[in-house]
Design an enzyme around this catalytic site. Sequence first.
Site, short mmCIF file in Angstrom:
data_model
loop_
_atom_site.label_atom_id
_atom_site.label_comp_id
_atom_site.label_asym_id
_atom_site.label_seq_id
_atom_site.Cartn_x
_atom_site.Cartn_y
_atom_site.Cartn_z
N CYS A 76 0.71 -1.12 -0.08
CA CYS A 76 -0.07 -0.04 0.02
C CYS A 76 1.09 1.14 -0.18
O CYS A 76 1.72 1.49 0.89
CB CYS A 76 -1.02 -0.20 1.14
SG CYS A 76 -1.62 1.60 1.49
N TYR A 210 -3.85 5.77 -9.56
CA TYR A 210 -5.00 5.05 -8.97
C TYR A 210 -6.37 5.48 -10.13
O TYR A 210 -7.12 4.65 -10.45
CB TYR A 210 -5.66 4.98 -7.86
CG TYR A 210 -4.42 4.32 -6.88
CD1 TYR A 210 -5.28 2.73 -6.30
CD2 TYR A 210 -3.46 4.46 -6.49
CE1 TYR A 210 -4.28 2.17 -5.62
CE2 TYR A 210 -2.34 3.73 -5.72
CZ TYR A 210 -3.19 2.56 -5.32
OH TYR A 210 -2.32 1.73 -4.68
#
Length: 333
Positions: A76, A210
Site C-alpha cells: 500500500c 489509481y
Amino acid sequence: MQGPFHRRVLGVPEQPGGRQQEPVTSDKAEVKPQQKEGKGAFVRGESQHRNWIRADGSSPYQPEKGRYHLYIANNCPWCHRTAVTRALLGMQDSISMDVLFYQRDPDQGWQFKPEAPGCTPDTASGGINFIRQLYERFGSKEKSVPVLFDKKTMMIVSNESADIIRMFATECQAMDGPNAASLIPADPAQLQQLEDINAWVYSDIANGAYRAGFASSQPAYEAAYRKFFSALDRAELLLSQHKFLLGDALSEADVRLFPTIFRFDHVYYLRFLLEKAMIVESYPNLQRWLMDFYQLPGVADASNIDHCKKGYFGRHGTNIVPLGPKLNYSFRQ
C-alpha cells in the site's frame, strides 16, 4: 518504450480554497465527487479516524517513546510513506510496527499472515487476524491501513497517512532518533511551496495513478493518464534544477512522491495502464532522485518491492506475478 524526455513549461497548479485549520488535509478527502474527470472516474474514500498527537499537551495523545504502534501493508503506497517517514526520523525504536499480508481476504480485507515472508502477527492489540477487527471495537466499518494505534489507551489515533507523516515530522520530535531528517521547512514561503507541491503530487501522481488504473470509462482513464504524465514531466523539470523537489534539502514532498515512483516501473506501468514511458528509460532526473532517496538511511528496509508486485498483480485474474523488470536502486552503473 524508449524515447527522449520532452520538457514542458512548468505550470502553476490550480490552488484549492482556503487553508484548513489542521496542518495538512486528508489525501483521501481531496478527491470529491465534484472533482471527477467525468463518468467512470475513481473516487477515493475519506478517513474517519483523524486524531492528532500534540507535543503541547492539547491532545490526549502526547509524544511518548514506546506508546504508539503502526499497522501497515508494504504494497500500500499510503502505508509505505508512513513507514518511510518513521525510518527517516529514526523512530524504529520509539514506534513499533506490524506488517500485514500483501493480499486482502475477499470478505475480511487486510489480514495478518505471519507465516508469509516479511509479514508479522498482530503484536499490539491482542492478536487480531484482520485489521477490521480493530475498527469493529469502536463501531467503525472501516478496514483500511495504515493505522496509528495508541497502546496506552488502546485507541486508534489516526488512519489518515497524510496526517500521520505530518504529526511524526512536527509533533513527535521527542521520539526521533539521533540523526532524524528535517522534513518540514520552518520558512513560511518554503512551507507554502511544500504544500503546493504536495497538492499536485497527490492529485495527479500518487492518486492519479489509481485514477488511471481504476477508471471504469475510457474518457476518465485518458484524462487521468494525461494528467499523470504531465505531472511526471513537471517533477522531472524540478529535479533537473535541484537535488530534491523543494531544493537541495529533503522534505515531506519527496516522501510523498517516493512510493509512486518506487512502484512505477515494476507495477503501475503495466497494472495501471500507464505504459507511455518508464522512469528508468525516459526520466533521468527522476531516476537519479529515486536512487538517491532509496539510499537514505532506513528507506531500503522500509521498501519491499516483492510485496508490492505480489499485492498488485496477485489479487486479480490469473494470480501471475511478472518476473521483471529487474531494477537495482542501491548503486549506479
